[in-house]
Design an enzyme around this catalytic site. Structure first.
Site, PDB file in Angstrom:
ATOM      1  N   ASP A 307       0.853  -1.180   0.000  1.00 38.67           N
ATOM      2  CA  ASP A 307       0.000   0.000   0.000  1.00 38.67           C
ATOM      3  C   ASP A 307       0.896   1.239   0.000  1.00 38.67           C
ATOM      4  OD1 ASP A 307      -3.265   0.435   1.536  1.00 38.67           O
ATOM      5  OD2 ASP A 307      -2.147   1.752   0.205  1.00 38.67           O
ATOM      6  N   GLU A 507     -10.866   6.788   4.315  1.00 39.71           N
ATOM      7  CA  GLU A 507      -9.817   6.196   5.143  1.00 39.71           C
ATOM      8  C   GLU A 507      -9.842   6.706   6.583  1.00 39.71           C
ATOM      9  OE1 GLU A 507      -6.734   6.118   1.412  1.00 39.71           O
ATOM     10  OE2 GLU A 507      -6.050   5.249   3.291  1.00 39.71           O
TER      11      GLU A 507
HETATM   12  C1  GLC Z   1      -4.466   4.226  -0.031  1.00 42.38           C
HETATM   13  C2  GLC Z   1      -5.347   3.049   0.291  1.00 42.38           C
HETATM   14  C3  GLC Z   1      -5.437   2.020  -0.803  1.00 42.38           C
HETATM   15  C4  GLC Z   1      -5.216   2.667  -2.157  1.00 42.38           C
HETATM   16  C5  GLC Z   1      -3.817   3.222  -2.186  1.00 42.38           C
HETATM   17  C6  GLC Z   1      -3.531   3.988  -3.507  1.00 42.38           C
HETATM   18  O1  GLC Z   1      -3.803   4.679   1.116  1.00 42.38           O
HETATM   19  O2  GLC Z   1      -5.094   2.358   1.520  1.00 42.38           O
HETATM   20  O3  GLC Z   1      -6.730   1.408  -0.695  1.00 42.38           O
HETATM   21  O4  GLC Z   1      -5.395   1.711  -3.193  1.00 42.38           O
HETATM   22  O5  GLC Z   1      -3.540   4.093  -1.091  1.00 42.38           O
HETATM   23  O6  GLC Z   1      -4.328   5.140  -3.583  1.00 42.38           O
END
Ligand code: GLC
Length: 622
Positions: A307, A507
């Site tokens: 991530d 988030e």
């Molecule tokens: C974010 C998320 C993830 C996402 C990634 C790219 O922090 O946790 O779900 O795909 O970053 O944006």
């Protein structure tokens, strides 16, 4: 109502069609057959192995690097560092969000990759988590919690197929979806990204979502799906985003692994690892779960992507983080930092080279990672054609695509109360009062991950239909429809449609300890009730909220979740064209002590699976 017929057969190519002169000759048939054959794993394994044998260490490490578009000030770095992937995080956009601009920008990155010695095509990734949600004019679907309420795998497959077509319409072939979180605590800011609290439901709908993006197998018609976030992201203590999931291995396996088994069965080509921890150990450093369980025991043959700068959380030492995460089984690292900033992609590349030279990361581990990435790229036909068919761009936001999203909205609505047959509404009321800011706000209707990472109130995307607009399109000409944010239009109303609920978030910014409906919303419902007209309350929300008096003050109460751009799906149910069929994908708490399904005390206000309907023949009051 059956879900709409498949939009297109999977035969619709996402890439340029075969040249006309070939498409009509026997040669085309031979090519098509050999292309099909070439895509089976054994052959793509051979192709990946042959390419791997030609690659230098620099070229191999480059394939393991995914850089955010905003960090790539110089697109030529894609060529210089042999980058395998570029992404657009929630707020990383080209100069504007029009489809044509995205297509041009993505193709420019691809062209850079094809200038490398071995011409290994780029995989461009984006969070298409409820439609192609960064793009102006794209169809925005209900968020996963609403899709969970449909409990309709065929419909979810159709929805993700539309999303795949619109993603490909901007040149992109990788969506960071579906999220397979089995969300247990509604205080979590990502509750709405989960289909619900039931492992069985998430597994069933996750399987369908992967098939929607990829088709029956990963091939040149696929958009690569990305099951996320492995694993236990929805089970953290108190619903803390990126927190710690504390439970024994039996419970962890029972609750959080089956959705990934289902996704692997559906052929998912990539899996994103969770920021969260299990019993205090960060998932990004957990070799037992990433390699022993996911790759060896469950047989995952695709690649694991980190991530957003998630490996940086493992320790204060970036080089150590790289060693730990790559040896744990990560194959590609998502790096949002460019030159001049800490833990940037050049630093990553140099550190990993040093780790290999020092014997701390084995060449075999590098080769395993790169082979997995190359195999997916061969299976997707990227080496034959790295670009998507520009004809797909014009289909973004088409009425056919919107029809699928409208069906999702209809089937997502959960009716919690309908006293005195308040619903369905007649079309020919004299005065219909619509109340509440959100009733005329497409940004609130779509929620987070819409144009911007956090989403926002207002006209964030074009092409959407607010509830108010949909009502005006539905009622008869003699009906007066009035609107106010504050209930100043209630006088002489024959019925009130009122919208309350959450403002957009995403988030950790959505983590909340207090989940009561706001006092403003409660007061607005009381004010509507004082009008003595039937009050139909719609709740826009990413999760169940504590309703207090809102339920008893409403004659009918409909949970709309975060419906997206197709507001007509709401009026289909309000006016009886579609009987409500949605069922709660998670329990509805009675009070602030019932946030967690795992630590539930007492009876919830409504159990998982609850949902009323009404007799459609009542719909024809007029
Ligand atoms: C974010 C998320 C993830 C996402 C990634 C790219 O922090 O946790 O779900 O795909 O970053 O944006």
């Amino acid at each position: 109502m059956k879900p709409p017929k498949k939009l297109t057969s999977r035969k619709q190519s996402l890439t340029h069609p075969l040249p006309a002169r070939l498409a009509v000759t026997g040669l085309a048939i031979v090519m098509a057959l050999s292309l099909g054959a070439m895509k089976c794993l054994a052959d793509t394994d051979t192709q990946a192995g042959a390419m791997l044998a030609k690659m230098t260490l620099d070229e191999k490490i480059g394939q393991m690097v995914q850089v955010d578009m905003a960090a790539l000030k110089n697109k030529a770095d894609v060529t210089k560092y042999f980058l395998g992937s570029v992404l657009s995080g929630g707020n990383s956009d080209p100069t504007d969000n029009r489809p044509e601009t995205w297509l041009r920008c993505v193709n420019e990155f691809q062209a850079q990759a094809l200038q490398t010695r071995l011409k290994i095509p780029l995989l461009y990734g984006i969070d298409a988590v409820h439609g192609h949600n960064n793009i102006i004019g794209a169809v925005i679907f209900p968020h996963h919690i609403g899709l969970g309420a449909t409990d309709n795998p065929k419909l979810i497959e159709a929805a993700e197929h539309v999303t795949a077509l619109e993603v490909a319409g901007t040149g992109i072939r990788w969506a960071f979806a579906p999220c397979l979180a089995v969300s247990q605590d509604i205080r979590w800011g990502r509750s709405y990204e989960s289909f619900g609290q039931s492992t069985e439901l998430v597994s069933k709908l996750g399987y369908a979502g992967v098939r929607g993006f990829q088709g029956e197998s990963l091939d040149s018609n696929s958009v690569l799906a990305c099951a996320k976030h492995f694993a236990g992201d929805g089970g953290t203590e108190n619903g803390k985003d990126q927190g710690d999931t504390v439970c024994d291995e039996t419970t962890f396996r029972k609750l959080y692994l089956p959705p990934y088994e289902a996704a692997i069965k559906a052929g998912v080509g990539s899996i994103m690892i969770s920021f969260s921890s299990w019993n205090g150990k960060k998932m990004h450093g957990n070799q037992y779960l990433l390699t022993d369980a996911l790759k060896n025991e469950l047989g995952f043959k695709g690649f694991l992507v980190s991530d957003w700068a998630a490996i940086d959380q493992l320790s204060p030492d970036y080089k150590q983080d790289i060693e730990t995460s790559i040896n744990a089984g990560l194959d590609m690292i998502m790096i949002p930092n460019g030159p001049g900033t800490k833990n940037n992609y050049v630093e990553f590349i140099n550190n990993l080279k040093e780790l290999v030279a020092a014997g701390k990361v084995s060449p075999a581990r590098i080769d395993d990672a790169v082979r997995r990435i190359l195999r997916v790229k061969y299976q997707m036909g990227l080496f034959e054609n790295a670009y998507t068919d520009p004809a797909l761009t014009a289909a973004i936001g088409s009425s056919e695509h919107r029809q699928v999203a409208r069906e999702c909205v209809r089937q997502s609505l959960v009716l919690l109360k309908n006293s005195n047959h308040a619903l369905p509404l007649a079309r020919n009321l004299k005065h219909l009062a619509v109340v509440g800011r959100a009733a005329d706000d497409i940004g609130i209707q779509c929620g987070g991950w819409t144009i911007d990472w956090q989403g926002q109130p207002g006209k964030v995307t074009t092409g959407g239909t607010t509830l108010l607009a949909a009502i005006k399109q539905t009622v008869s000409p003699e009906t007066e429809v009035t609107f106010s944010a504050d209930g100043s239009n209630l006088k002489n109303a024959d019925a009130v449609v009122l919208v309350v609920g959450e403002l957009p978030y995403a988030e950790f910014k959505g983590d909340r300890q207090d989940l009561h409906l706001t006092s403003d919303d409660i007061e607005l419902i009381k004010k509507a009730k004082s009008s003595s007209a039937p009050v139909i309350t719609l709740l826009y929300t990413g999760r169940p909220l504590i309703l207090d008096s809102a339920l008893e003050q409403s004659d009918a109460f409909l949970v709309a979740w975060l419906p997206g751009t197709e507001g007509a799906g709401l009026t289909d149910v309000l006016f009886g064209d579609y009987k409500p069929t949605g069922k709660l994908p998670r329990l509805w708490p009675r009070n602030n002590e019932q946030f967690s399904a795992v630590h539930l005390t007492g009876n919830p206000l409504f159990p998982i699976g609850y949902g009323l309907s009404y007799d459609a023949k009542l719909a024809r009051k007029n």
